[in-house]
Design an enzyme around this catalytic site. Structure first.
Site, short mmCIF file in Angstrom:
data_model
loop_
_atom_site.label_atom_id
_atom_site.label_comp_id
_atom_site.label_asym_id
_atom_site.label_seq_id
_atom_site.Cartn_x
_atom_site.Cartn_y
_atom_site.Cartn_z
N THR A 21 -4.69 7.38 -2.78
CA THR A 21 -4.62 5.93 -2.92
C THR A 21 -3.95 5.49 -4.21
OG1 THR A 21 -6.78 5.77 -4.02
CG2 THR A 21 -6.77 5.67 -1.61
N ASP A 22 -3.60 4.22 -4.23
CA ASP A 22 -3.08 3.60 -5.44
C ASP A 22 -4.25 3.01 -6.23
OD1 ASP A 22 -3.79 1.20 -4.15
OD2 ASP A 22 -1.71 0.69 -3.67
N ALA A 23 -3.96 2.28 -7.26
CA ALA A 23 -5.00 1.73 -8.13
C ALA A 23 -5.93 0.77 -7.40
CB ALA A 23 -4.37 1.03 -9.33
#
Length: 150
Positions: A21-23
């Site tokens: 995932t991203d942030a």
């Protein structure tokens, strides 16, 4: 996720981890390609063909072309079902139709098609798919009619 001929396509279960995932906790777009690659690899394994053994026989499967469409995001901890259906079986290539769905609600997250070529491991030149593998795909009845001479 039923094939047009009524046969359930092969599907691989996986989970979204933090590293995917991203942030914001949403799956980074390129990771769907990884999920689909794993499903294709597991599809081969399910048919009795480990990629490590195929490499030992001097052949590789390489992605020739990829097409992906994104519909909805997967998020951290989602369980995914990734299908890998052969829709075209040629002399030296396979075309897969794939979907990534969230297990809990069956929402389509991503779908794509991948042309995968069979090549010689030593020089990366096209080679015929082994007859045993062609037969295994045909027996699973998830490929349409094979195209002769391709």
């Amino acid at each position: 996720m039923h094939a047009q001929n009524g046969v359930q396509p092969y599907a691989h279960r996986c989970r979204v981890y933090y590293e995917d995932t991203d942030a914001g906790g949403i799956v980074y777009y390129v990771n769907y390609l990884k999920f689909m690659e794993r499903a294709r690899t597991e599809r081969l394994r399910d048919l009795g063909f480990a990629q490590s053994a195929l490499v030992g026989e001097g052949l590789l499967f390489v992605v020739h072309s990829a097409e992906a469409r994104y519909h909805a995001p997967a998020r951290l901890d989602d369980e995914l079902l990734v299908s890998a259906q052969v829709i075209e079986l040629n002399r030296a290539s396979l075309r897969f139709r794939q979907q990534v769905r969230r297990v809990v609600d069956d929402v389509l997250l991503c779908e794509g098609q991948f042309l995968v070529a069979c090549v010689r491991a030593d020089n990366l030149k096209p080679r015929a798919i082994p007859e045993s593998l062609r037969t295994a795909f045909a027996e699973q009845a998830d490929a349409g009619p094979a195209k002769a001479g391709e």
